[in-house]
Design a protein around this motif. Structure first.
Motif, PDB file in Angstrom:
ATOM      1  N   THR A  45       0.830  -1.205   0.000  1.00 54.26           N
ATOM      2  CA  THR A  45       0.000   0.000   0.000  1.00 54.26           C
ATOM      3  C   THR A  45       0.868   1.260   0.000  1.00 54.26           C
ATOM      4  O   THR A  45       0.380   2.344   0.305  1.00 54.26           O
ATOM      5  CB  THR A  45      -0.901   0.026   1.242  1.00 54.26           C
ATOM      6  OG1 THR A  45      -0.082  -0.031   2.400  1.00 54.26           O
ATOM      7  CG2 THR A  45      -1.879  -1.128   1.237  1.00 54.26           C
ATOM      8  N   GLN A  47       2.151   3.027  -2.462  1.00 57.41           N
ATOM      9  CA  GLN A  47       1.688   4.056  -3.395  1.00 57.41           C
ATOM     10  C   GLN A  47       0.417   4.726  -2.894  1.00 57.41           C
ATOM     11  O   GLN A  47       0.238   5.936  -3.031  1.00 57.41           O
ATOM     12  CB  GLN A  47       1.450   3.456  -4.765  1.00 57.41           C
ATOM     13  CG  GLN A  47       2.722   3.054  -5.474  1.00 57.41           C
ATOM     14  CD  GLN A  47       2.444   2.419  -6.816  1.00 57.41           C
ATOM     15  OE1 GLN A  47       1.317   2.019  -7.111  1.00 57.41           O
ATOM     16  NE2 GLN A  47       3.476   2.325  -7.638  1.00 57.41           N
ATOM     17  N   GLN A  48      -0.474   3.958  -2.300  1.00 55.36           N
ATOM     18  CA  GLN A  48      -1.700   4.539  -1.774  1.00 55.36           C
ATOM     19  C   GLN A  48      -1.406   5.487  -0.622  1.00 55.36           C
ATOM     20  O   GLN A  48      -2.012   6.563  -0.530  1.00 55.36           O
ATOM     21  CB  GLN A  48      -2.634   3.435  -1.308  1.00 55.36           C
ATOM     22  CG  GLN A  48      -3.150   2.572  -2.431  1.00 55.36           C
ATOM     23  CD  GLN A  48      -3.948   1.389  -1.937  1.00 55.36           C
ATOM     24  OE1 GLN A  48      -4.006   1.134  -0.737  1.00 55.36           O
ATOM     25  NE2 GLN A  48      -4.564   0.665  -2.851  1.00 55.36           N
ATOM     26  N   LEU A  49      -0.471   5.113   0.241  1.00 52.84           N
ATOM     27  CA  LEU A  49      -0.120   5.978   1.364  1.00 52.84           C
ATOM     28  C   LEU A  49       0.581   7.242   0.886  1.00 52.84           C
ATOM     29  O   LEU A  49       0.371   8.326   1.437  1.00 52.84           O
ATOM     30  CB  LEU A  49       0.758   5.225   2.360  1.00 52.84           C
ATOM     31  CG  LEU A  49       0.060   4.115   3.137  1.00 52.84           C
ATOM     32  CD1 LEU A  49       1.059   3.377   4.017  1.00 52.84           C
ATOM     33  CD2 LEU A  49      -1.065   4.669   3.965  1.00 52.84           C
ATOM     34  N   LYS A  51       0.113   8.732  -2.016  1.00 53.42           N
ATOM     35  CA  LYS A  51      -0.925   9.589  -2.597  1.00 53.42           C
ATOM     36  C   LYS A  51      -1.739  10.280  -1.496  1.00 53.42           C
ATOM     37  O   LYS A  51      -2.019  11.483  -1.587  1.00 53.42           O
ATOM     38  CB  LYS A  51      -1.838   8.746  -3.484  1.00 53.42           C
ATOM     39  CG  LYS A  51      -2.889   9.539  -4.185  1.00 53.42           C
ATOM     40  CD  LYS A  51      -3.746   8.664  -5.068  1.00 53.42           C
ATOM     41  CE  LYS A  51      -4.844   9.454  -5.727  1.00 53.42           C
ATOM     42  NZ  LYS A  51      -5.713   8.610  -6.545  1.00 53.42           N
ATOM     43  N   LEU A  52      -2.094   9.528  -0.469  1.00 53.96           N
ATOM     44  CA  LEU A  52      -2.844  10.096   0.648  1.00 53.96           C
ATOM     45  C   LEU A  52      -2.046  11.177   1.359  1.00 53.96           C
ATOM     46  O   LEU A  52      -2.586  12.224   1.728  1.00 53.96           O
ATOM     47  CB  LEU A  52      -3.229   8.993   1.635  1.00 53.96           C
ATOM     48  CG  LEU A  52      -4.072   9.410   2.824  1.00 53.96           C
ATOM     49  CD1 LEU A  52      -5.437   9.868   2.353  1.00 53.96           C
ATOM     50  CD2 LEU A  52      -4.197   8.258   3.794  1.00 53.96           C
TER      51      LEU A  52
END
Length: 81
Positions: A45, A47-49, A51-52
């Protein structure tokens, strides 16, 4: 899969090619009755973190600018009275 095969040509392949090769490997493994690799089933995760985190920074700085503008206009009104 050997370490050289897995990491040796990483820079020469694009992400799409790597994803395709991972999908092919998991398809071969499922055809042979084996379980897919863990990183295929549970992806990272990171990349998701990231982006967030960047979205949080943008909202934070927009809020900071808005707050400073409101504070500045309030101080301006106090000086004019």
């Amino acid at each position: 899969m050997s370490r050289l095969e897995r990491y040796g040509r990483r820079r020469s392949q694009t992400r799409a090619q790597r994803a395709l090769s991972v999908e092919e490997q998991s398809a071969k493994a499922s055809a042979a009755g084996e379980l897919p690799p863990r990183n295929n089933k549970h992806r990272s995760t990171k990349q998701q973190l990231t982006k967030l985190y960047y979205q949080f920074l943008i909202v934070f700085f927009i809020g900071l600018v808005a707050g400073l503008l409101i504070y500045g206009y309030g101080m301006l009104d106090n000086r004019l009275k």
